[in-house]
Write a protein that holds these residues in place. Sequence first.
Motif, PDB file in Angstrom:
ATOM      1  N   ILE A 129       7.448  73.848  33.200  1.00  8.80           N
ATOM      2  CA  ILE A 129       7.426  74.532  31.903  1.00  8.80           C
ATOM      3  C   ILE A 129       7.346  76.037  32.142  1.00  8.80           C
ATOM      4  N   VAL A 130       8.242  76.780  31.547  1.00  9.58           N
ATOM      5  CA  VAL A 130       8.259  78.229  31.689  1.00  9.58           C
ATOM      6  C   VAL A 130       7.429  78.897  30.602  1.00  9.58           C
ATOM      7  N   SER A 164       0.783  81.242  32.846  1.00 10.56           N
ATOM      8  CA  SER A 164       2.082  81.900  32.710  1.00 10.56           C
ATOM      9  C   SER A 164       2.931  81.306  31.594  1.00 10.56           C
ATOM     10  N   ILE A 165       2.585  80.140  31.087  1.00  6.41           N
ATOM     11  CA  ILE A 165       3.368  79.564  29.985  1.00  6.41           C
ATOM     12  C   ILE A 165       3.018  80.215  28.654  1.00  6.41           C
ATOM     13  N   GLY A 202       5.143  83.225  39.698  1.00  7.84           N
ATOM     14  CA  GLY A 202       4.130  83.549  38.707  1.00  7.84           C
ATOM     15  C   GLY A 202       4.585  83.392  37.277  1.00  7.84           C
ATOM     16  N   ASN A 203       5.832  82.970  37.045  1.00  2.00           N
ATOM     17  CA  ASN A 203       6.305  82.789  35.675  1.00  2.00           C
ATOM     18  C   ASN A 203       6.761  81.347  35.468  1.00  2.00           C
ATOM     19  N   GLY A 204       5.813  80.485  35.176  1.00  2.00           N
ATOM     20  CA  GLY A 204       6.113  79.084  34.937  1.00  2.00           C
ATOM     21  C   GLY A 204       5.117  78.173  35.624  1.00  2.00           C
ATOM     22  N   TRP A 205       4.859  77.029  34.975  1.00  4.29           N
ATOM     23  CA  TRP A 205       3.897  76.052  35.508  1.00  4.29           C
ATOM     24  C   TRP A 205       4.623  74.835  36.049  1.00  4.29           C
ATOM     25  N   ASN A 206       4.184  74.395  37.231  1.00  3.01           N
ATOM     26  CA  ASN A 206       4.700  73.190  37.902  1.00  3.01           C
ATOM     27  C   ASN A 206       3.492  72.326  38.243  1.00  3.01           C
ATOM     28  N   ASP A 207       3.508  71.071  37.840  1.00  4.87           N
ATOM     29  CA  ASP A 207       2.374  70.200  38.141  1.00  4.87           C
ATOM     30  C   ASP A 207       2.380  69.802  39.612  1.00  4.87           C
ATOM     31  N   ALA A 208       1.362  69.086  40.050  1.00  7.77           N
ATOM     32  CA  ALA A 208       1.201  68.724  41.464  1.00  7.77           C
ATOM     33  C   ALA A 208       1.433  67.255  41.739  1.00  7.77           C
ATOM     34  N   THR A 209       1.893  66.494  40.739  1.00  3.45           N
ATOM     35  CA  THR A 209       1.995  65.039  40.901  1.00  3.45           C
ATOM     36  C   THR A 209       3.417  64.576  40.640  1.00  3.45           C
ATOM     37  N   ALA A 210       4.236  64.605  41.672  1.00  7.99           N
ATOM     38  CA  ALA A 210       5.638  64.216  41.525  1.00  7.99           C
ATOM     39  C   ALA A 210       5.769  62.758  41.080  1.00  7.99           C
ATOM     40  N   ARG A 211       6.616  62.562  40.064  1.00  3.90           N
ATOM     41  CA  ARG A 211       6.934  61.224  39.555  1.00  3.90           C
ATOM     42  C   ARG A 211       5.704  60.445  39.103  1.00  3.90           C
ATOM     43  N   ALA A 212       4.664  61.158  38.690  1.00  3.33           N
ATOM     44  CA  ALA A 212       3.464  60.526  38.123  1.00  3.33           C
ATOM     45  C   ALA A 212       3.224  61.146  36.751  1.00  3.33           C
ATOM     46  N   TRP A 213       3.160  60.316  35.736  1.00 10.84           N
ATOM     47  CA  TRP A 213       3.066  60.781  34.354  1.00 10.84           C
ATOM     48  C   TRP A 213       1.899  60.091  33.648  1.00 10.84           C
TER      49      TRP A 213
END
Length: 311
Positions: free
Chosen positions: A305-306, A191-192, A205-216
Motif C-alpha cells: 500500500i502506497v 508512509s501511507i 520510505g514511501n509505502g508499506w509492505n507487510d512481512a507475511t508473504a501469502r498469509a492473510w
Amino acid sequence: MRHLTAALAVAAVTVLTGPGANAAAPQQDPSPAAQPPEQQPASVTSINVRPGKSKGTGKLTPIAGADKLIAPLGVDPACPAKIEIGMRSDAKKAAYSDMQVEIDQPLSASRSILSSYLPPGYELGAKLLVAVPPATPEGQYGLRLRTGDRTLAVPVEVVTPDKLDNGGNLALRRQVTASSQHVNANYPPCSIADGDNGSNGWAGGNGWNDATARAWPDTVAIALGGAKQVSRVDLYTLSTERYPASTFGLRDWDVQVQAAGQWQTVAQVRGNTAGNARSDFAPVTADAVRIVALASNGANDYTRIVEVEVR
C-alpha cells in the motif's frame, strides 16, 4: 532517538562525486518478474542532475523546491518531512561544488552538506529529510542553504496534524499501525498517510509492505485524531511500469471504520488491478479507518500500500 537515527540513515542521500556524477542512471530490467520489489535494495531518496545553460557569473546558487516547509509535530519518526534542495552552477568550467545545510535546533536534517561535480549550467537536486523531536514547540524555524557567499533561507513551520492544510484528507499525517512490516527495506506504515500517493519512492520510505508473504489477512489502521464523519476511502497500491498493479498491487480488501469502539465493514474491493481504487459509503462517524487486506495480484503475494486517503 534510535528509530529517528535509523530512519534518517536509511533515507539519507548518497553524495555524487567525480566526473561521472552527471551520467545517466543505468536502465533497470523492465521485466517485472526479474526481481520482486522486496528483493530490491532500498530506493533511497535520489540525487538527480539536470542540464541547463550557464549564465557565466561564476556563482553557485542554492535552490529549493518550495518557499517553505511544513513539518508536522507528533508523527512517526520514520516519516520525516521532506523538501527538495539543490544548487545550480553558473561557472564557466566544470568543478566540484559544495552546499552547506544548516537547520535550527531541535530540528535535525538528513544531511549537512551536498556535494557533486557539476558542469556549467547544471543543477543538482536531492531530497532533504527534516525530523521534529516530540517535545518541539510549535512555531517557525530556520533552514539555510549556503554556497560560498550566497544563502537561501527556507522557513520551517512546525505544526500539529490538526493545523495542517489537509485538503480534506482526514488521514494526512495521522498515527498508523500495521499488523507487520517487511524488514528487507524501508516500508514504514506511517508512509501511507504522508500525502505522497506516488509509487516512485517504493522501498525508500514511501509505502508499506507487510512481512507475511501469502498469509492473510494483513491490516493497517489510521487513527483520525478524534471522531470524524467519513464517507470515502481512496487506496493507492504499488503501480509502476516495472511493477504494475496488475501483477504486484493489492487485489482484494475490506474497508472498515471504528465507531463506538467497534470495527465495522463499510466497503469491499474485489478483483482490483488498478493503481488506485475509490470506495464510497454512507457517511459514518468514526475515529479510525482500517484496511483489511485479503489478497494481492500474482504469485509473490504481499500487501503493498502506497497511500490511504480518508474523506
